[in-house]
Design an enzyme around this catalytic site. Sequence first.
Site, PDB file in Angstrom:
ATOM      1  N   ARG A   3       0.954  -1.072   0.250  1.00 19.87           N
ATOM      2  CA  ARG A   3      -0.166   0.176   0.140  1.00 19.87           C
ATOM      3  C   ARG A   3       1.099   1.299   0.136  1.00 19.87           C
ATOM      4  O   ARG A   3       2.490   1.256   0.877  1.00 19.87           O
ATOM      5  CB  ARG A   3      -1.266  -0.396   1.424  1.00 19.87           C
ATOM      6  CG  ARG A   3      -2.017  -1.176   1.381  1.00 19.87           C
ATOM      7  CD  ARG A   3      -2.786  -0.751   2.430  1.00 19.87           C
ATOM      8  NE  ARG A   3      -2.320  -0.989   3.643  1.00 19.87           N
ATOM      9  CZ  ARG A   3      -2.783  -0.127   4.998  1.00 19.87           C
ATOM     10  NH1 ARG A   3      -4.191   0.334   5.274  1.00 19.87           N
ATOM     11  NH2 ARG A   3      -1.986  -0.122   5.862  1.00 19.87           N
TER      12      ARG A   3
ATOM     13  N   SER B 237       8.180  -4.706   5.776  1.00 16.11           N
ATOM     14  CA  SER B 237       7.953  -5.779   6.645  1.00 16.11           C
ATOM     15  C   SER B 237       9.165  -7.650   6.141  1.00 16.11           C
ATOM     16  O   SER B 237       8.444  -8.449   6.188  1.00 16.11           O
ATOM     17  CB  SER B 237       6.738  -6.252   7.079  1.00 16.11           C
ATOM     18  OG  SER B 237       5.730  -5.079   6.889  1.00 16.11           O
TER      19      SER B 237
ATOM     20  N   ASP C 194       6.586  -3.686  10.232  1.00 12.10           N
ATOM     21  CA  ASP C 194       5.717  -3.460  10.464  1.00 12.10           C
ATOM     22  C   ASP C 194       5.017  -3.404  11.991  1.00 12.10           C
ATOM     23  O   ASP C 194       3.661  -3.214  12.089  1.00 12.10           O
ATOM     24  CB  ASP C 194       4.578  -4.446   9.202  1.00 12.10           C
ATOM     25  CG  ASP C 194       4.989  -5.810   9.645  1.00 12.10           C
ATOM     26  OD1 ASP C 194       4.641  -7.139   9.099  1.00 12.10           O
ATOM     27  OD2 ASP C 194       5.495  -5.922  10.598  1.00 12.10           O
TER      28      ASP C 194
END
Length: 924
Positions: free
Chosen positions: A549, A610, A664
């Site tokens: 995203r 992440s 993350d």
Amino acid sequence: MESIGPAGLQPGERVLGCPQEGLPLPSDRSELVQECLQQFKVTRTQLQQIQASLLDSMEQALKGQASPASTVRMLPTYVGSTPHGTEQGNFLVLELGATGASLRVLWVTLTGIKGHRVEPRSQEFVIPEEVVLGTGQQLFDFAACCLSEFLDAHPVENQGLQLGFSFSFPCHQTGLDRSTLISWTKGFRCSGVEGQDVVQLLRDAIQRQGAYSIDVVAVVNDTVGTMMGCEPGTGPCEIGLIVDTGTNACYMEEARHVAALDEDRGRTCVSIEWGSFDNDRVLGPVMTTFDHALDQESLNPGAQRFEKMIGGLYLGELVRLVLAHLARRGILFGGCTSPALLSQGSIRLEYVAMMESPSTGAAHVHTILQDLGLSLEASDAELVQRVCAVVCTRAAQLCAAALAAVLTRLQHSREQQTLQVAVATGGQVFERHPRFHSVLQETVMLLVPECDVSFIPSVDGGGRGVAMVTAVAARLAAHRRLLEETLAPFQLNTKQLEAVQVQMREAMAKGLRGETSSLRMLPTYVRATPDGSERGDFLALDLGGTNFRVLLVRLTEGGVQIINQVYSIPECVAQGSGQQLFDHIVDCIVDFQQRQGLSGQSLPLGFTFSFPCKQVGLDQGILLSWTKGFNASDCEGHDVVHLLREAIKRRQAVELNVVAIVNDTVGTMMSCGYEDPRCEMGLIVGTGTNACYMEELQNVVDVAGESGQMCINMEWGAFGDDGSLGMLSTCFDTSVDQASINPGKQRFEKMISGMYLGEIVRHILLHLTSVGVLFRGQQTQCLQTRDIFKTKFLSEIESDSLALRQVRTILEDLGLPLTSDDALMVLEVCQAVSRRAAQLCGAGVAAVVEKIRENRGLEELTVSVGVDGTLYKLHPHFSSLVTATVQELAPRCKVIFLQSEDGSGKGAALVTAVACRLAQKTRV
Ligand code: 0WK
Ligand code: BGC
Ligand code: BGC
């Protein structure tokens, strides 16, 4: 029923019960006879009313709508199919209650070859009255004795004796081997049994007896045994009908119509228990004074009234009551009675059958009634036979009306106008009574002419049928044992979880000390959680989860606004070159900027990346190793912020100010910390899994400073890569690991996270199919396909709102040919795998919060944990299992789990904002 005939009266010896004054005139006599016997006449309309009312009662009970009208019980029997004929093996069968006060033990051999029958060996035992009316323990001990006596007399070579228990009384079954007695019928009244599981009572008695180890694997109603015993080739019987001492029927109903069962496919056998059918409106008019008298003197007045008009235990009694009545009215036996005639139960079923026999009946009448101390007038025998005939004809007609109701029900449930069906019949009334069967057949044809019904007499009273069900139950029991053995390693107990917690603490300590540890404990250079004063517009990237995203995060007085766009990372890019991957990322950023009218603006950017990175600064992160299916080349060992900046450079005319790179877990902690300052831990359980937390700087060897805190990215996905989780790892975990692109790595993650749970389940299903437990042992192409069993299926399959039927839909869409038992087992496999994952995750959280508590030397700690990840968020039970495990392993910590709403993109923006605020401060 007490034994018949008054003691001490020799045949023909007269008694004193004779009338003193004149007997009725012959003209009155026939009228009185007519008036008496007329009561037993049932009209076609009355039969149709009984048929309709019984049908209505059946359909109400099927819907689970208990109402006064639904007096039949419609009990599921857990027999899901008529015999395949492939059942094989040797089985013990114990029959109790079908033929009155006797039980039968059989040794049945099923060859599994269609039409090849081995004559069962059997032995009958009469149950003493004091046992029939005694305690339950007495009865079951008696049964266990008979079993040993039979086995002593018929030695069998089998080691594991498997027994099918035919128990002919109304029972609530909750499985093929779990059955609770609702109420006794047919003269049985042992105490301490109603409401109990009769299989357990039998198992306990066999244990007490201790002579043989016998495994009771199935309990069936005698009607089911009769239906299942009907010879294949005559077309499967789909109705089992018993008229013996009692009466009842079972039939194959569409499973979706049985509310008590969570099934929508296939058929299931339902025991109707029509003996308890009762409806004054339709039964009242056909019940005679004799029926009421019989009911009043019975052991269970008011109950089983329909049975008391049909069952063999009662027919003789009805005849006796009529004969006694006619004798008292001076119509029979010269108006004389005898103690025997006045004794309950003195006329047994076989007497009625003998007296009614067209050929020898009259002679039998004389013999039997003289034995009862009666002397017969010339015309008496013919009248006695008429009495027998009307009583039995009515019984057969009423039985036919009930059977017609079942046939109509079958038409309804199969939406068929006409019906062709075979009915397996069993019981002494059928076997002994000359006309019962023909009257039944005629009446059925009268009531349901559109049904083509064939009657198949059971050859051995259902013993084979019980063995068939036992064979199926034995197979299912064996499957269940194999399933439990397979899933046992997934059932983690507290001791094992505590060991994981301790090992994780040790690995954390080693990692913090910079020693070799499977936990890298990476400093993130995030020293503080947000204080709410952050302001401005920030770009954020979120790479590493299900979706990539790009976000615009606006921090204002009034709160946080987020605009984000989801982009996909094709597998070829995730596993292509690093340049390709970062160029793809920059393409997405540019696309986002254009969409949001941000082109040309150089907003501070926070990069949620992440993957395990060794950070040497807030904006420098060396990728240590890819995880979660990423494998882009030329990235590991490189500073990914640099790689991103290079890609930005390659894409001229794009200005981006990469300020921070965060994991993350850190982004999630920060994002939740913005709402709740107690949030000091971040947890991700999604595609991958990991955690971070605020550690005391003095404990972080790699970072200078003795005061304050720093957020540590634990990279707990790699926990156990040193083999320390070997004791918990199963062969299925090894298969998943071996098949992954990073074998030997991320072992803890591969037991917990979404990328792997579906694969673990698939490997277990493959194993269970290979050992014949699932899908009838048929290995299907689809089950061999990697990643075909998505982890989201676990969340769907385990959702409480989903009935087994929907589980089946998911699996059938996968092209898996399954039975209802299969669906249940797949559900249990999913539950075992996700439960272990949640417990292991909970053990990890417990280790971290306990570390924080001890860091602060606190007795009690209250701390919040920011959580994100599809598995944690979507799985119906995962989060509650994690919470329960943490409470158990870290009772001195009150842990609040905060599900992150905006993902870690917001967190990355907050870290960036904090960095910009701190940078601002140092600049002024
Ligand atoms: C949403 C977060 C993202 C994280 C993801 C993990 O914004 O940073 O990586 O959750 O969950 P997944 O998408 O892997 O299920
Ligand atoms: C019982 C049934 C049984 C029937 C025939 C009835 O009294 O309630 O369970 O099937 O007798 O034996
Ligand atoms: C990565 C972590 C990440 C986690 C959750 C793991 O595979 O190594 O860095 O936090 O997945 O996305």
